[in-house]
Design a protein around this motif. Structure first.
Motif, PDB file in Angstrom:
ATOM      1  N   THR A 125       0.871  -1.214  -0.056  1.00 19.17           N
ATOM      2  CA  THR A 125      -0.209  -0.139   0.060  1.00 19.17           C
ATOM      3  C   THR A 125       0.904   1.247   0.077  1.00 19.17           C
ATOM      4  OG1 THR A 125      -0.043   0.311   2.483  1.00 19.17           O
ATOM      5  CG2 THR A 125      -1.857  -1.311   1.359  1.00 19.17           C
ATOM      6  N   SER A 185       2.943   4.004  -7.143  1.00 21.01           N
ATOM      7  CA  SER A 185       3.459   4.561  -8.381  1.00 21.01           C
ATOM      8  C   SER A 185       3.672   3.663  -9.468  1.00 21.01           C
ATOM      9  CB  SER A 185       4.814   5.549  -8.016  1.00 21.01           C
ATOM     10  OG  SER A 185       5.903   4.510  -7.888  1.00 21.01           O
ATOM     11  N   LEU A 194      -2.109   2.177 -10.309  1.00 23.39           N
ATOM     12  CA  LEU A 194      -1.072   3.170 -10.228  1.00 23.39           C
ATOM     13  C   LEU A 194      -1.387   4.589 -10.504  1.00 23.39           C
ATOM     14  CD1 LEU A 194       1.167   0.754 -12.671  1.00 23.39           C
ATOM     15  CD2 LEU A 194       0.769   0.761 -10.297  1.00 23.39           C
ATOM     16  N   CYS A 240      -4.510   9.702  -6.813  1.00 19.31           N
ATOM     17  CA  CYS A 240      -4.421   8.933  -8.119  1.00 19.31           C
ATOM     18  C   CYS A 240      -5.412   9.466  -9.015  1.00 19.31           C
ATOM     19  CB  CYS A 240      -4.149   7.686  -8.150  1.00 19.31           C
ATOM     20  SG  CYS A 240      -5.571   6.881  -7.164  1.00 19.31           S
ATOM     21  N   GLU A 255       2.686  12.857 -13.501  1.00 17.59           N
ATOM     22  CA  GLU A 255       1.809  13.018 -12.363  1.00 17.59           C
ATOM     23  C   GLU A 255       2.578  13.828 -11.336  1.00 17.59           C
ATOM     24  OE1 GLU A 255       1.217   9.469  -9.867  1.00 17.59           O
ATOM     25  OE2 GLU A 255      -1.015   9.920  -9.914  1.00 17.59           O
TER      26      GLU A 255
HETATM   27  P1  NAD Z   1       5.294   4.187  -4.122  1.00 17.54           P
HETATM   28  O1  NAD Z   1       5.057   3.520  -5.542  1.00 17.54           O
HETATM   29  O2  NAD Z   1       6.668   4.843  -4.106  1.00 17.54           O
HETATM   30  O3  NAD Z   1       5.350   3.035  -2.969  1.00 17.54           O
HETATM   31  C1  NAD Z   1       4.248   2.481  -2.978  1.00 17.54           C
HETATM   32  C2  NAD Z   1       4.402   1.172  -1.885  1.00 17.54           C
HETATM   33  O4  NAD Z   1       5.387   0.462  -2.625  1.00 17.54           O
HETATM   34  C3  NAD Z   1       4.944   1.766  -0.517  1.00 17.54           C
HETATM   35  O5  NAD Z   1       4.646   0.673   0.482  1.00 17.54           O
HETATM   36  C4  NAD Z   1       6.592   1.254  -0.940  1.00 17.54           C
HETATM   37  O6  NAD Z   1       7.289   1.092   0.210  1.00 17.54           O
HETATM   38  C5  NAD Z   1       6.529   0.215  -1.796  1.00 17.54           C
HETATM   39  N1  NAD Z   1       7.632  -0.142  -2.590  1.00 17.54           N
HETATM   40  C6  NAD Z   1       8.491   0.931  -3.027  1.00 17.54           C
HETATM   41  N2  NAD Z   1       9.375   0.306  -3.726  1.00 17.54           N
HETATM   42  C7  NAD Z   1       9.186  -1.041  -3.796  1.00 17.54           C
HETATM   43  C8  NAD Z   1       9.743  -2.134  -4.647  1.00 17.54           C
HETATM   44  N3  NAD Z   1      10.921  -1.955  -5.119  1.00 17.54           N
HETATM   45  N4  NAD Z   1       9.092  -3.278  -4.410  1.00 17.54           N
HETATM   46  C9  NAD Z   1       8.065  -3.568  -3.824  1.00 17.54           C
HETATM   47  N5  NAD Z   1       7.252  -2.473  -3.019  1.00 17.54           N
HETATM   48  C10 NAD Z   1       8.057  -1.172  -3.168  1.00 17.54           C
HETATM   49  O7  NAD Z   1       4.111   5.212  -4.039  1.00 17.54           O
HETATM   50  P2  NAD Z   1       3.852   6.338  -2.902  1.00 17.54           P
HETATM   51  O8  NAD Z   1       4.807   7.553  -3.211  1.00 17.54           O
HETATM   52  O9  NAD Z   1       3.621   5.405  -1.563  1.00 17.54           O
HETATM   53  O10 NAD Z   1       2.371   6.723  -3.375  1.00 17.54           O
HETATM   54  C11 NAD Z   1       2.060   7.475  -4.394  1.00 17.54           C
HETATM   55  C12 NAD Z   1       1.745   7.056  -5.534  1.00 17.54           C
HETATM   56  O11 NAD Z   1       0.804   5.851  -5.477  1.00 17.54           O
HETATM   57  C13 NAD Z   1       1.360   7.852  -6.653  1.00 17.54           C
HETATM   58  O12 NAD Z   1       2.037   7.706  -7.998  1.00 17.54           O
HETATM   59  C14 NAD Z   1      -0.417   7.640  -6.970  1.00 17.54           C
HETATM   60  O13 NAD Z   1      -0.683   7.870  -8.158  1.00 17.54           O
HETATM   61  C15 NAD Z   1      -0.170   5.921  -6.526  1.00 17.54           C
HETATM   62  N6  NAD Z   1      -1.459   5.727  -6.051  1.00 17.54           N
HETATM   63  C16 NAD Z   1      -2.385   4.867  -6.942  1.00 17.54           C
HETATM   64  C17 NAD Z   1      -3.657   4.691  -6.559  1.00 17.54           C
HETATM   65  C18 NAD Z   1      -4.776   3.814  -7.474  1.00 17.54           C
HETATM   66  O14 NAD Z   1      -5.532   3.303  -6.842  1.00 17.54           O
HETATM   67  N7  NAD Z   1      -4.446   3.719  -8.615  1.00 17.54           N
HETATM   68  C19 NAD Z   1      -4.110   4.984  -5.356  1.00 17.54           C
HETATM   69  C20 NAD Z   1      -3.276   5.866  -4.618  1.00 17.54           C
HETATM   70  C21 NAD Z   1      -2.145   6.140  -4.941  1.00 17.54           C
END
Ligand code: NAD
Length: 473
Positions: free
Chosen positions: A143, A223, A245, A278, A378
């Protein structure tokens, strides 16, 4: 100072093997408010092993038993709503109305999953075959920080409804919310191993979950770049993958729209969740001949938008979650100015009268070309782009000219006309003259906004695999 030094494995709160201490901040004050001891790859493996042990018995439970569990989980999380709201405000900075909604959403999704399960038939016929929808196995649920409690509960609810067991890796930046949700779920008294919660870094715990051979299913929200990494990591063992995403959602304002009604909705869609959403409507497409009128109305609306203290009930835009996110948003505002877009509201720096906290000025650019970085990438903050279009064909072309396709909005005085246009837009959800949410409908993205769907029957089936049993008698 909150010290969170436990993770949750096999039905118990345990000290992680990992020993890194991670600071937690209040984004409205920039103060450190706590520390979380992070799990490491060994903890992730222990959690996966516990979920694997629990799977055979749990996968054979019936609907009734799982519905009862989901209801107990709902009650337990609902009972902690005030604590959760407090944590969301302190650790994330959501304004009052948003924070309340988020705290309630966390328990509501559990009930919604119970409803979907109630109506779902796990077997159906296809010719001489009986098709059985079977749970996939251990699910890895990852998450982001922008609605951490809701995503933990929503993904877990669906996984359990399907009969999967789970290992959850919440955002490391939301450890206080995670602690409250974990304590609530523990009180629901589920058998050990059904769900395991390991807060740690993405590159260690997240990477372990997304590559481990005993994990059959990944459900990730975050992301687009991390989503691609996860898809690659899961490919080796052909994991089933759901990715929710990023987005760059278009808001199509048709030439017949009543701006007094539409502009407040467009601004709300753009600045929702302080712009850290998002599904935020960040590209506002406006007919060229009514551009000046639209801009004037937007300026009035943004002037009424209060950015600041999340505890002030008049606030609609809270702080960015972190310094890194604040700097990212500032960088994009600068890029917008440098690329020739015209600022009609907001700009760089903090709002007037605020000198601490990761607050940004609610910002709107006009004269934006869809090729500019502020229209293509974004930003994940309250920064909106107004793009003028010539005619409806041009509007649809601009709306679809994006790598993303999560959500879109169409506003028109003529519902029928708006619905017809909605059919031509490449997005997982199109909201016509509304900002409503429908939990029974699928949610997810076209193109690089993701793979698969969450919510409702589509969401449940993402944790199931069809098996055809053929007999001739
Ligand atoms: P992020 O992708 O940096 O992190 C999300 C999660 O992934 C975190 O728990 C993080 O620790 C984990 N993560 C990071 N690197 C990883 C790896 N190599 N392997 C596995 N897990 C890993 O995103 P964020 O900054 O926490 O959130 C913002 C992003 O989320 C924005 O781009 C947004 O658009 C997206 N988002 C999408 C939705 C949707 O439903 N489409 C909803 C909310 C947020």
């Amino acid at each position: 100072m909150q010290i969170i030094d436990k993770i949750y494995i096999d039905g118990a709160f345990v000290t992680p093997h990992g020993d890194e201490l991670f600071n937690l901040f209040n984004p409205a004050t920039e103060q450190v408010i706590g520390q979380a001891r992070l799990a490491d790859a060994q903890d992730a493996r222990d959690a996966i092993a516990a979920a694997k042990r629990a799977f055979p018995a749990f996968s054979r439970t019936g609907k009734r038993e799982r519905i009862d569990m989901l209801r107990r989980m709902h009650e337990a999380v609902a009972a902690k709503e005030d604590d959760l709201y407090e944590a969301i405000t302190e650790e994330y900075g959501a304004p009052v109305s948003r924070g309340r909604w988020m705290a309630q959403h966390a328990s509501n999704v559990l009930l919604e999953a119970a409803k979907v399960l109630q109506d779902y038939a796990f077997t159906r016929r296809a010719g001489i075959a009986e098709v059985v929808m079977q749970p996939l196995g251990v699910a890895g649920l990852i998450t982001p920080w922008n609605s951490n409690a809701g995503f933990i509960c929503g993904k877990l609810a669906t996984a359990l409804a399907a009969g999967c067991t789970a290992v959850i890796k919440p955002s490391e930046m939301s450890a206080i919310q995670t602690r409250i949700v974990t304590e609530a779920l523990h009180e629901a008294g589920l058998p050990p191993g059904l769900f395991n919660i390991v807060t740690g870094r993405g590159e260690t715990v997240g990477a372990q979950i997304s590559s481990h051979p005993d994990v059959a299913k990944l459900s990730f929200t975050g992301s687009t770049s991390v989503g691609k990494t996860i898809l690659r990591a899961g490919a080796e063992t052909l994991k089933r993958v759901t990715l929710e995403l990023g987005g760059k959602s278009p808001v199509l304002v048709l030439d017949d729209a009543n701006f007094d009604e539409v502009v407040p909705l467009a601004i709300q869609a753009g600045f929702m969740n302080s712009g850290q959403a998002c599904i935020a409507g960040t590209r506002i497409l406006v007919p060229q001949q009514r551009l000046a009128e639209f801009e004037a109305r937007v300026q009035q609306e943004v002037a009424r938008t209060q950015a600041g203290d999340p505890r002030d009930p008049r606030t609609t835009v809270g702080p960015m979650v972190s310094q890194k996110q604040w700097e990212r948003v500032q960088r994009y505002i600068r890029i917008g100015i440098d690329s020739g877009a015209r600022l009609i509201a907001g700009g760089e720096g903090r709002p007037d009268g605020i000198d601490a906290g990761w607050f940004v000025r609610p910002t709107v650019f006009s004269d934006v070309a869809n090729e500019m970085a502020i229209a293509r990438e974004e930003i994940f903050g309250p920064v909106l782009s107004i793009i003028a279009y010539r005619d409806t064909e041009d509007a649809v072309a601009i709306a679809n000219d994006t790598n993303y396709g999560l959500q879109a909005y169409v506003f028109s005085a003529d519902d029928q006309r708006a619905r017809e246009l909605a059919r031509r837009i490449e997005a997982g959800r199109v909201l016509v003259n509304t900002l409503a949410h429908e939990p029974a409908a699928p949610f997810g993205g076209f193109k690089q906004s993701g793979i698969g769907r969450e919510y409702g029957t589509f969401g449940l089936e993402a944790f199931l695999e069809p098996k055809a049993v053929l007999t001739v008698s």
